[in-house]
Design a protein around this motif. Structure first.
Motif, PDB file in Angstrom:
ATOM      1  N   SER A 159       4.401  -1.012 -10.849  1.00  0.00           N
ATOM      2  CA  SER A 159       6.012  -0.890 -10.236  1.00  0.00           C
ATOM      3  C   SER A 159       5.703  -1.253  -8.694  1.00  0.00           C
ATOM      4  N   ALA A 160       4.572  -1.226  -8.315  1.00  0.00           N
ATOM      5  CA  ALA A 160       4.675  -1.729  -6.658  1.00  0.00           C
ATOM      6  C   ALA A 160       4.496  -3.394  -6.594  1.00  0.00           C
ATOM      7  N   GLY A 161       4.050  -3.949  -7.509  1.00  0.00           N
ATOM      8  CA  GLY A 161       4.077  -5.415  -7.269  1.00  0.00           C
ATOM      9  C   GLY A 161       5.353  -5.923  -7.336  1.00  0.00           C
ATOM     10  N   ASP A 195       0.776  -1.159   0.074  1.00  0.00           N
ATOM     11  CA  ASP A 195      -0.030  -0.143   0.013  1.00  0.00           C
ATOM     12  C   ASP A 195       0.705   1.299  -0.014  1.00  0.00           C
ATOM     13  N   ARG A 196       2.026   1.428   0.903  1.00  0.00           N
ATOM     14  CA  ARG A 196       2.773   2.477   0.716  1.00  0.00           C
ATOM     15  C   ARG A 196       3.376   2.554  -0.388  1.00  0.00           C
ATOM     16  N   LEU A 197       3.905   1.556  -1.137  1.00  0.00           N
ATOM     17  CA  LEU A 197       4.498   1.848  -2.450  1.00  0.00           C
ATOM     18  C   LEU A 197       3.372   2.295  -3.435  1.00  0.00           C
ATOM     19  N   LEU A 198       2.444   2.040  -3.345  1.00  0.00           N
ATOM     20  CA  LEU A 198       1.057   2.368  -4.258  1.00  0.00           C
ATOM     21  C   LEU A 198       0.963   3.813  -3.999  1.00  0.00           C
ATOM     22  N   TYR A 243      -4.428   4.031 -10.749  1.00  0.00           N
ATOM     23  CA  TYR A 243      -4.098   2.980  -9.715  1.00  0.00           C
ATOM     24  C   TYR A 243      -3.272   1.880 -10.697  1.00  0.00           C
ATOM     25  N   ALA A 244      -3.798   1.641 -11.907  1.00  0.00           N
ATOM     26  CA  ALA A 244      -3.323   0.513 -12.547  1.00  0.00           C
ATOM     27  C   ALA A 244      -1.951   0.875 -12.749  1.00  0.00           C
ATOM     28  N   LYS A 281       3.178   6.120  -2.973  1.00  0.00           N
ATOM     29  CA  LYS A 281       4.105   6.908  -3.771  1.00  0.00           C
ATOM     30  C   LYS A 281       3.693   7.261  -4.984  1.00  0.00           C
ATOM     31  N   GLN A 282       3.160   6.443  -5.651  1.00  0.00           N
ATOM     32  CA  GLN A 282       2.909   6.598  -7.216  1.00  0.00           C
ATOM     33  C   GLN A 282       1.690   7.373  -7.583  1.00  0.00           C
ATOM     34  N   LEU A 283       0.808   7.654  -6.471  1.00  0.00           N
ATOM     35  CA  LEU A 283      -0.357   8.457  -6.539  1.00  0.00           C
ATOM     36  C   LEU A 283      -0.191   9.721  -6.148  1.00  0.00           C
ATOM     37  N   PRO A 284      -0.920  10.563  -6.531  1.00  0.00           N
ATOM     38  CA  PRO A 284      -1.033  12.189  -6.077  1.00  0.00           C
ATOM     39  C   PRO A 284      -0.870  12.289  -4.760  1.00  0.00           C
ATOM     40  N   GLU A 285      -0.231  13.429  -4.237  1.00  0.00           N
ATOM     41  CA  GLU A 285       0.137  13.544  -3.004  1.00  0.00           C
ATOM     42  C   GLU A 285      -1.537  13.688  -2.181  1.00  0.00           C
ATOM     43  N   GLY A 286      -1.650  13.183  -1.288  1.00  0.00           N
ATOM     44  CA  GLY A 286      -2.861  13.352  -0.556  1.00  0.00           C
ATOM     45  C   GLY A 286      -3.898  12.544  -0.928  1.00  0.00           C
ATOM     46  N   ALA A 287      -3.788  11.627  -1.782  1.00  0.00           N
ATOM     47  CA  ALA A 287      -4.848  11.108  -2.460  1.00  0.00           C
ATOM     48  C   ALA A 287      -5.229   9.792  -1.417  1.00  0.00           C
ATOM     49  N   ALA A 288      -6.655   9.666  -1.477  1.00  0.00           N
ATOM     50  CA  ALA A 288      -7.193   8.420  -0.843  1.00  0.00           C
ATOM     51  C   ALA A 288      -7.116   6.896  -1.620  1.00  0.00           C
ATOM     52  N   LEU A 289      -6.235   6.152  -1.185  1.00  0.00           N
ATOM     53  CA  LEU A 289      -6.281   4.885  -1.769  1.00  0.00           C
ATOM     54  C   LEU A 289      -7.184   4.202  -2.068  1.00  0.00           C
TER      55      LEU A 289
END
Length: 424
Positions: free
Chosen positions: A386-388, A351-354, A380-381, A356-364
């Motif tokens: 990269s996260a996996g 989740d933390r890796l995801l 998200y895709a 990092k790839q999303l806009p700052e403050g984004a709700a996962l």
């Protein structure tokens, strides 16, 4: 061994009980994503459910290892049958997180109880060929995962629901329960040899056993965490992530079936060293490749992890025989406990890796549940791409450490053999 002991029938029934254990892993790995979608579960919740099987297992296998000499292997296997049946039925009728959690726990306890009874049973039935027969027994673990993933793949193509896929485990459960109920069992090898309980506990406190106990953490994580989570981690990297697990387990079935010449040629410790090298290469390839080349990476990884679990048990059974059933079951418990802890940790790490790839403050959760075709779903895709693989890259450090550890084991055992020959 008593004349009324039907060795081959006991071995077949043991393999069937392990088949149910492994089917639970293969089918759950195949339906994990779908369970998350149907019951609105996030990756940490899915990780918690998956990890439950891994800590239910050590709970049962350690307790079983402590009592199996006293109550006998047959009674433990009847307990396993009851828990397997209850866990499968509860999974079929699950309605959300807690019912899935409890059903997975029941199956995990059943799986651990099977190992607690069957590992010492196989070692007792085949005292002259422990490592080879433990490999033959444990080929039904990847074998069941292979069958389970094929069930998921084919049933999905036919539009058959996940509940029916889970129900496929009921038949082999009923068969192994029936077989064990009518067969006579020997006493464990330690009891038959007259080794005292005090000597058994001394054996599991020796430096060699403690070393193997710690190494079991790494071999189990390398094999089982990667196998259980590869479909989730590489879901957006390949069109058929479940086929990666199918290929891996297929290789493991063949390899364990051919264990006898391999173990006799290279020794258990030599096999473990080669396995660690191949597993490190295989995980690195899985984390860096994409598309069809991933299937070749799965082949290499399968060769790497093929002999880990049964050869670790076989090494202990052959080189620390006084540890008895307790030693074998402490090894199995250590492996599954390590996988459970690592799975929980990696669920949060993913989740933390995801994030990092999303806009700052984004709700996962917003991105995870975004409608197909939306910009959030696309982002998200991309994050998953990269996260996996990054989770797999982190995991690759474990077999690299094992290469060093098993190199030391090979040297130690070679020197011990020279001392034994010189003393003779």
């Amino acid at each position: 061994m008593q004349a009324n002991i039907q060795r081959n029938q006991l071995f077949v029934a043991s393999c069937l009980s392990l088949l149910v254990t492994s089917l639970s892993f293969g089918i759950r790995a195949g339906i994990l994503n779908r369970l998350g979608q149907e019951f609105h579960l996030d990756p940490p919740q899915l990780a918690s459910i998956a990890a439950t099987a891994f800590w239910g297992f050590p709970l049962a296998v350690v307790i079983g290892g402590m009592v199996v000499d006293a109550i006998g292997m047959k009674k433990l296997l009847i307990v396993a049958f009851v828990f397997h049946l209850a866990g499968i039925v509860l999974t079929i009728f699950a309605g959300g997180f807690w019912s899935l959690f409890i059903s997975t726990l029941l199956i995990g306890i059943a799986n651990g109880t099977v190992e607690a009874a069957c590992n010492p049973l196989v070692a007792t039935l085949y005292p002259e060929n422990k490592t080879t027969k433990l490999n033959h027994f444990h080929l039904w673990f990847p074998g069941g995962i292979f069958i389970g993933t094929l069930i998921v793949f084919l049933f999905d193509k036919l539009g058959i629901g996940w509940q029916i896929q889970v129900a496929m485990m009921i038949l082999p459960t009923l068969i192994y329960g029936y077989l064990f109920s009518r067969l006579d069992f020997p006493v464990t090898e330690r009891v038959a040899a007259g080794v005292s309980t005090a000597d058994m506990y001394k054996a599991v406190a020796t430096p060699l056993f403690l070393f193997m106990f710690i190494c079991m953490f790494g071999t189990a994580i390398t094999e089982l965490f990667t196998g259980q989570w590869v479909g989730v981690l590489l879901n957006n990297v390949t069109d058929n992530p479940i086929l990666i697990l199918t290929i891996t387990t297929g290789v493991m079935v063949v390899g364990r079936g051919l264990a006898k010449p391999v173990v006799h040629r290279f020794s258990p410790q030599g096999v473990l060293l080669m396995s660690a090298i191949m597993a490190a290469i295989g995980i690195y390839m899985l984390s860096t490749m994409s598309g069809n080349s991933l299937y070749f990476a799965a082949l290499v990884f399968g060769i790497g992890v093929c002999y880990f679990w049964p050869t670790m048990l076989g090494f202990v059974a052959e080189n620390i025989p006084k540890s008895g059933a307790l030693g074998l079951n402490l090894m199995g418990g250590a492996g599954m406990f390590a996988v459970s802890v690592y799975t929980l940790f990696m669920g949060g790490f993913y989740d933390r890796l995801l994030m990092k790839q999303l806009p700052e403050g984004a709700a996962l959760d917003t991105y995870r549940s975004a409608a197909a075709g939306s910009s959030e779903a696309a982002q998200y895709a991309t994050a998953q791409l990269s996260a996996g693989p990054d989770v797999l890259k982190a995991t690759a450090a474990i077999p690299i450490i094992l290469v060093v550890a098993f190199t030391g084991l090979v040297i130690y055992m070679r020197n011990r053999k020279k001392v034994t020959i010189a003393g003779a």
